[in-house]
Scaffold this motif. Structure first.
Motif, PDB file in Angstrom:
ATOM      1  N   MET A 101       0.818  -1.212   0.000  1.00 30.97           N
ATOM      2  CA  MET A 101       0.000   0.000   0.000  1.00 30.97           C
ATOM      3  C   MET A 101       0.855   1.267   0.000  1.00 30.97           C
ATOM      4  O   MET A 101       0.481   2.282  -0.564  1.00 30.97           O
ATOM      5  CB  MET A 101      -0.906   0.010   1.250  1.00 30.97           C
ATOM      6  CG  MET A 101      -2.081  -0.923   1.184  1.00 30.97           C
ATOM      7  SD  MET A 101      -3.349  -0.302   0.066  1.00 30.97           S
ATOM      8  CE  MET A 101      -3.111  -1.290  -1.360  1.00 30.97           C
ATOM      9  N   ALA A 102       2.004   1.184   0.663  1.00 23.19           N
ATOM     10  CA  ALA A 102       2.871   2.364   0.786  1.00 23.19           C
ATOM     11  C   ALA A 102       3.807   2.541  -0.411  1.00 23.19           C
ATOM     12  O   ALA A 102       4.500   3.550  -0.520  1.00 23.19           O
ATOM     13  CB  ALA A 102       3.684   2.254   2.074  1.00 23.19           C
ATOM     14  N   LEU A 103       3.831   1.551  -1.317  1.00 21.11           N
ATOM     15  CA  LEU A 103       4.732   1.616  -2.477  1.00 21.11           C
ATOM     16  C   LEU A 103       4.405   2.818  -3.363  1.00 21.11           C
ATOM     17  O   LEU A 103       3.272   2.976  -3.805  1.00 21.11           O
ATOM     18  CB  LEU A 103       4.593   0.352  -3.336  1.00 21.11           C
ATOM     19  CG  LEU A 103       5.510  -0.836  -3.064  1.00 21.11           C
ATOM     20  CD1 LEU A 103       5.280  -1.897  -4.125  1.00 21.11           C
ATOM     21  CD2 LEU A 103       6.977  -0.444  -3.041  1.00 21.11           C
ATOM     22  N   ASP A 116     -12.172   2.823   2.260  1.00 20.06           N
ATOM     23  CA  ASP A 116     -11.082   1.834   2.201  1.00 20.06           C
ATOM     24  C   ASP A 116      -9.775   2.465   2.693  1.00 20.06           C
ATOM     25  O   ASP A 116      -9.023   1.851   3.455  1.00 20.06           O
ATOM     26  CB  ASP A 116     -10.882   1.345   0.751  1.00 20.06           C
ATOM     27  CG  ASP A 116     -12.146   0.740   0.166  1.00 20.06           C
ATOM     28  OD1 ASP A 116     -12.295  -0.473   0.226  1.00 20.06           O
ATOM     29  OD2 ASP A 116     -12.991   1.498  -0.344  1.00 20.06           O
ATOM     30  N   ARG A 117      -9.544   3.690   2.253  1.00 19.88           N
ATOM     31  CA  ARG A 117      -8.314   4.394   2.614  1.00 19.88           C
ATOM     32  C   ARG A 117      -8.249   4.599   4.126  1.00 19.88           C
ATOM     33  O   ARG A 117      -7.229   4.327   4.763  1.00 19.88           O
ATOM     34  CB  ARG A 117      -8.285   5.742   1.891  1.00 19.88           C
ATOM     35  CG  ARG A 117      -6.942   6.428   1.947  1.00 19.88           C
ATOM     36  CD  ARG A 117      -6.964   7.792   1.255  1.00 19.88           C
ATOM     37  NE  ARG A 117      -6.113   8.693   2.014  1.00 19.88           N
ATOM     38  CZ  ARG A 117      -6.531   9.452   2.996  1.00 19.88           C
ATOM     39  NH1 ARG A 117      -7.799   9.455   3.358  1.00 19.88           N
ATOM     40  NH2 ARG A 117      -5.694  10.233   3.651  1.00 19.88           N
ATOM     41  N   LYS A 118      -9.369   5.052   4.705  1.00 19.65           N
ATOM     42  CA  LYS A 118      -9.419   5.290   6.157  1.00 19.65           C
ATOM     43  C   LYS A 118      -9.126   4.012   6.930  1.00 19.65           C
ATOM     44  O   LYS A 118      -8.398   4.012   7.917  1.00 19.65           O
ATOM     45  CB  LYS A 118     -10.812   5.814   6.547  1.00 19.65           C
ATOM     46  CG  LYS A 118     -10.915   7.334   6.490  1.00 19.65           C
ATOM     47  CD  LYS A 118     -12.136   7.861   7.225  1.00 19.65           C
ATOM     48  CE  LYS A 118     -13.422   7.376   6.612  1.00 19.65           C
ATOM     49  NZ  LYS A 118     -14.406   8.369   6.245  1.00 19.65           N
ATOM     50  N   VAL A 126      -0.512   2.612   7.619  1.00 18.38           N
ATOM     51  CA  VAL A 126       0.176   3.297   6.517  1.00 18.38           C
ATOM     52  C   VAL A 126      -0.815   4.125   5.718  1.00 18.38           C
ATOM     53  O   VAL A 126      -1.999   3.809   5.658  1.00 18.38           O
ATOM     54  CB  VAL A 126       0.870   2.315   5.531  1.00 18.38           C
ATOM     55  CG1 VAL A 126       2.035   1.614   6.190  1.00 18.38           C
ATOM     56  CG2 VAL A 126      -0.108   1.330   4.923  1.00 18.38           C
ATOM     57  N   GLU A 127      -0.291   5.177   5.117  1.00 15.28           N
ATOM     58  CA  GLU A 127      -1.090   5.995   4.194  1.00 15.28           C
ATOM     59  C   GLU A 127      -0.885   5.404   2.808  1.00 15.28           C
ATOM     60  O   GLU A 127       0.240   5.356   2.307  1.00 15.28           O
ATOM     61  CB  GLU A 127      -0.580   7.443   4.250  1.00 15.28           C
ATOM     62  CG  GLU A 127      -1.133   8.346   3.172  1.00 15.28           C
ATOM     63  CD  GLU A 127      -2.566   8.787   3.399  1.00 15.28           C
ATOM     64  OE1 GLU A 127      -3.398   8.455   2.536  1.00 15.28           O
ATOM     65  OE2 GLU A 127      -2.838   9.455   4.409  1.00 15.28           O
TER      66      GLU A 127
END
Length: 206
Positions: A101-103, A116-118, A126-127
């Motif tokens: 996800m952080a890539l 989904d992001r939250k 991770v953001e």
């Protein structure tokens, strides 16, 4: 660069979509369930080669008032070739998903990704980098605000995207996912990457 249209493009309604031929979905032969560390590292090796993925998550439904979901319970990532369904109850698996996800440098495309992001931030710490909300792209191009996967597939492919209500509201926290759950979840991510491609977004035409 695509000009922003002031004209509104029509989107077929439910009845019109119902008459369209079915959108070809990924079968189980092209869906990989990822529930342990070796599987997660293998999935990472495949996914890291791509420049974009279709992205979605599923969480166990909450039915009681005030009940807060501790999802996501699964995270789906797809290329145009195949999809991986990660179960995040395994700690190693969860760590690999967080890394994916952080890539940077990889677009993560999907529909209605705010929630989904939250949940990713909350559960995986991770953001997510490079999240691309496809509804926004359609809006910029003169379509309605919330296209959703069904509207997008109808407009771009003239096909009907099948979504099972039963699978949608099933228990995604189960250790053993059913074939119906795998097909449902993987194809949400798969349809998103197909839409991303059809919109020419991989060519920097956002």
């Amino acid at each position: 660069m695509q000009a922003h249209h002031t004209t509104r493009h029509p989107t077929p309604d439910k009845d019109a979509i119902a008459l369209l031929p079915e959108f070809e979905r990924l079968g189980l032969d092209r869906i990989t369930l990822v529930s342990n560390a070796p599987q997660a590292h293998d999935a990472y090796a495949h996914l890291a080669k791509a420049t974009a993925w279709g992205f979605d998550t599923e969480s166990k439904p909450t039915f009681k008032v005030g009940e807060v979901s501790d999802g996501p319970h699964i995270v789906q990532l797809s290329t145009t070739e195949r999809a991986w369904v990660f179960q995040v109850h395994d700690q190693e698996c969860r760590a690999v998903v967080a890394e994916l996800m952080a890539l940077g440098g990889i677009a993560k495309a999907g529909f209605g990704l705010g929630d989904d992001r939250k949940r990713i931030i909350q559960k995986l710490g991770v953001e997510p980098a490079g999240v691309l909300e496809l509804n926004t792209v359609f809006q910029q191009r003169g379509y309605r605000k919330d296209m959703g996967v069904k509207g997008a597939v109808a407009v771009l492919f003239n096909k009907r995207f099948i979504k099972s209500k039963k699978a949608a509201t099933s228990n995604w926290a189960n250790e053993r996912l059913t074939e119906a759950q795998l097909v449902y979840s993987a194809n949400d991510a798969y349809a998103a990457i197909r839409v991303f491609d059809a919109l020419g977004l991989g060519l920097g035409l956002v």
